[in-house]
Every structure is written in C-alpha cells, then in structure tokens.
Write a protein that holds these residues in place. Structure first.
Motif, short mmCIF file in Angstrom:
data_model
loop_
_atom_site.label_atom_id
_atom_site.label_comp_id
_atom_site.label_asym_id
_atom_site.label_seq_id
_atom_site.Cartn_x
_atom_site.Cartn_y
_atom_site.Cartn_z
N PRO A 122 0.81 -1.21 0.00
CA PRO A 122 0.00 0.00 0.00
C PRO A 122 0.85 1.26 0.00
O PRO A 122 2.04 1.23 0.30
N HIS A 256 -5.28 -1.63 -2.05
CA HIS A 256 -4.52 -2.10 -0.90
C HIS A 256 -4.46 -1.01 0.18
O HIS A 256 -4.57 -1.30 1.37
N SER A 257 -4.26 0.22 -0.27
CA SER A 257 -4.14 1.34 0.67
C SER A 257 -5.45 1.55 1.42
O SER A 257 -5.46 1.80 2.64
N THR A 260 -5.60 -1.20 4.12
CA THR A 260 -4.59 -1.05 5.15
C THR A 260 -4.87 0.15 6.04
O THR A 260 -4.73 0.09 7.26
N HIS A 261 -5.31 1.25 5.44
CA HIS A 261 -5.58 2.46 6.23
C HIS A 261 -6.82 2.27 7.11
O HIS A 261 -6.87 2.78 8.23
N SER A 264 -5.58 0.15 10.02
CA SER A 264 -4.74 0.95 10.91
C SER A 264 -5.59 1.87 11.79
O SER A 264 -5.20 2.19 12.92
N THR A 284 -8.10 -11.39 3.41
CA THR A 284 -8.10 -10.08 4.06
C THR A 284 -7.05 -10.01 5.16
O THR A 284 -6.49 -8.94 5.42
N TYR A 287 -3.58 -8.19 5.27
CA TYR A 287 -3.39 -6.78 5.62
C TYR A 287 -2.95 -6.61 7.06
O TYR A 287 -2.34 -5.59 7.41
N THR A 288 -3.25 -7.59 7.93
CA THR A 288 -2.75 -7.50 9.30
C THR A 288 -1.23 -7.65 9.31
O THR A 288 -0.55 -7.03 10.12
N VAL A 290 0.73 -6.67 6.87
CA VAL A 290 1.25 -5.39 6.37
C VAL A 290 1.29 -4.38 7.50
O VAL A 290 2.27 -3.65 7.69
N ASP A 291 0.21 -4.32 8.28
CA ASP A 291 0.12 -3.35 9.37
C ASP A 291 1.19 -3.63 10.43
O ASP A 291 1.83 -2.71 10.94
N ARG A 294 4.63 -2.60 9.12
CA ARG A 294 4.80 -1.14 9.17
C ARG A 294 5.04 -0.68 10.61
O ARG A 294 5.87 0.19 10.86
#
Length: 306
Positions: A122, A256-257, A260-261, A264, A284, A287-288, A290-291, A294
């Motif tokens: 993302p 994706h963004s 993810t947003h 978050s 889904t 995305y956890t 990814v978070d 980050r």
C-alpha cells in the motif's frame, strides 16, 4: 496450442464456456485457464507419444501429474504460477470427471507447491492523497483530468478493483451513499461512498462531453468509448514518477491502501472483508501482516533503544 484429440480440444472449449456462463469468470481468467490447461494437455500428449482422448485423460496417474509439474518448473515456472496452473487443471478435471464419469482423485488430490505469499504494497496516507491530486493535472484536457481523478478516488475511497470501477455505467451517477458492485465470480457487495468520491464523479459527469446514458459506460475514453484500464495505469505511472513513489504504486495499490488504512484506524477485519468482496477472511488477513510490518518499521526507526 493444444496437442490433443478433437474430443479433448472440444472438452476444453466447453469447460471454458461453462466458466463464463456459470461462474461469470472474466475474460482475463478465461484466457489464463485456456493457456494453462492447453499446456497441460500438450505435455500429456508428448509424454504419452500422441494425442490423448477423454478416456485416456481420465487414466492420468499421480506420477504423470508430478512429471508435468516438474516439467513446468524446469521450464522456469515459479511456485506461485505453477500452483495457479495446477488449480486450473484441477478445475478442468473436476468438470470433466463429472461429465465423463471417471475418478479424478489422482489429479484432485495433488498438492500444490508451497510459496511465500506476497504482502500487499500500500501507499502511505499522504502518498495516496498526493497521488489523487497529481493524477488530476496529468492531462491538459479538463474533463480527462476529472475522469482520471474520479476513477482513482473510487479505487482508494471505496476499495474498488479497477475493473469494478470501469464497469460502472451511467445509471450509477450521480453517486449515492452506497454502490452495488459486482466483483469476482459475480459476487455482489454494497460499498459506502465517501463524499470526495461523490464529488469527484460529479465533477467528471459535469465536464464529460459525452452523453452518459444509463446503460452505457460511465467512464469514457477520449473518443467516447469505454475507458481502457491501461490509460489509468499510465496516468498513475506518470504521477508516481513525479512524486518519487515506487513502481508498486499502481491502481491496485490504491485498493490495498484503502484496506490497510482502514485496518490501521481500527477497522474490523470482517467488515473490511465485506467491503473488499473477499470470499475468504484469510485473504483479508494479509493486511494485518502489512500493518504489523509497518508498525515494526516505525518502532525500529523511532525507539531510542532500537
């Protein structure tokens, strides 16, 4: 190219037709299925020394399916692509075995190669906003700039796939508080529409020189035909180069963004699954990861003891 009997070739065509009619598979998927199964049929014919009829295809054993997989890997096919090809072959065999009445257990029980799933890439919140702003000024024609802005805003604001955004017709405008989207496999979902997305589409609708009739595409090319997704990809390529963003800043990265947003900001994973139209929660859940990645990156950069 299929190196098989006329019966095998005919079966492949009928199976593809069934995927279109019963599962509403998009043409990109149909093309991939055709290629993958045709390669398999070609290998079996060469492996056995001649074109194979339907009865012979039903006799394929586990060692032969493994030989095909080894051949694909030797040809440079990665584990992810091979897993996709095996999935297509299994789907074809599942359909063929029901039609011809043979046992396809050897094929259907074959295990796919393991591969490490790629995490979505993302954009940051600021980069996503900058992308939308920069897209608007890529064209000297105001209505085209408004069109591109509307499309990219829908990708980020509603989590749409580009194919979903471009499948909207004139009846969708002006946008309301929600949109009914038909996604992969014909699965429908309802997505909320944020104010910036409504406003972006309204601006495009006002400036568009073509009559946006209810049953015609909402987003048009410069000659009035349906907008080609490649044009959105190109305008985002130009914008990302100007912004210094990576090559992963694609139309799909806006979706994706979106996910993810939301995550978050405390969004519920099940709700995000529904918004994205994922059949499986496991999709889904990427995305956890990814978070978390980050979060660790920020921790490493910011913690005084790191």
């Amino acid at each position: 190219m299929i190196d098989g009997s006329p019966a095998a070739t005919d079966a492949l065509h009928h199976w593809l037709d069934s995927q279109r009619a019963l599962k509403n598979a998009p043409e990109t998927t149909i093309t991939a299925y055709r290629h993958d199964v045709a390669r398999y049929l070609g290998f079996i014919s060469q492996h056995r020394g001649g074109p194979q009829g339907l009865a012979a295809l039903g006799d394929v054993n586990l060692s032969e399916i493994r030989a095909w997989m080894a051949h694909e890997r030797a040809d440079g096919i990665g584990a992810r692509s091979l897993a996709r090809r095996l999935s297509a072959v299994k789907s074809f065999y599942r359909w063929l075995s029901e039609r011809e009445g043979f046992d396809a257990t050897a094929i259907l029980s074959t295990r796919a190669p393991r591969f490490k799933a790629k995490l979505p890439r993302p954009l940051s919140v600021d980069a996503a906003s900058e992308m939308i702003e920069r897209v608007e000024v890529q064209s000297e024609t105001p209505w085209i700039g408004a069109r591109d802005t509307a499309v990219v805003t829908l990708l980020y604001g509603c989590g749409l796939r580009i194919s979903e955004a471009l499948s909207l017709n004139g009846a969708a405008a002006p946008l309301g508080d929600t949109l009914r989207i038909r996604g992969k496999g014909g699965k429908e979902r309802i997505v909320p529409v944020i104010a910036p997305a409504r406003e972006a589409v309204a601006t495009y609708q006002k400036l568009c020189p073509f009559d946006l009739t209810a049953d015609a595409p909402l987003f048009r090319g410069k000659r009035g035909g349906a907008l080609n997704p490649r044009l959105i990809q190109k305008v985002m390529e130009a914008a990302r180069l100007q912004l210094g963003l990576p090559a992963t800043a694609t139309p799909h990265a806006m979706r994706h963004s979106f996910a993810t947003h939301l995550l978050s900001a405390g969004g519920d994973l099940r709700a995000i699954q529904e918004l994205l139209g994922h059949s499986s929660l496991s999709t889904t859940q990427t995305y956890t990861a990814v978070d978390t990645a980050r979060l660790m990156e920020v921790y490493t950069q910011a913690h005084p003891k790191a």
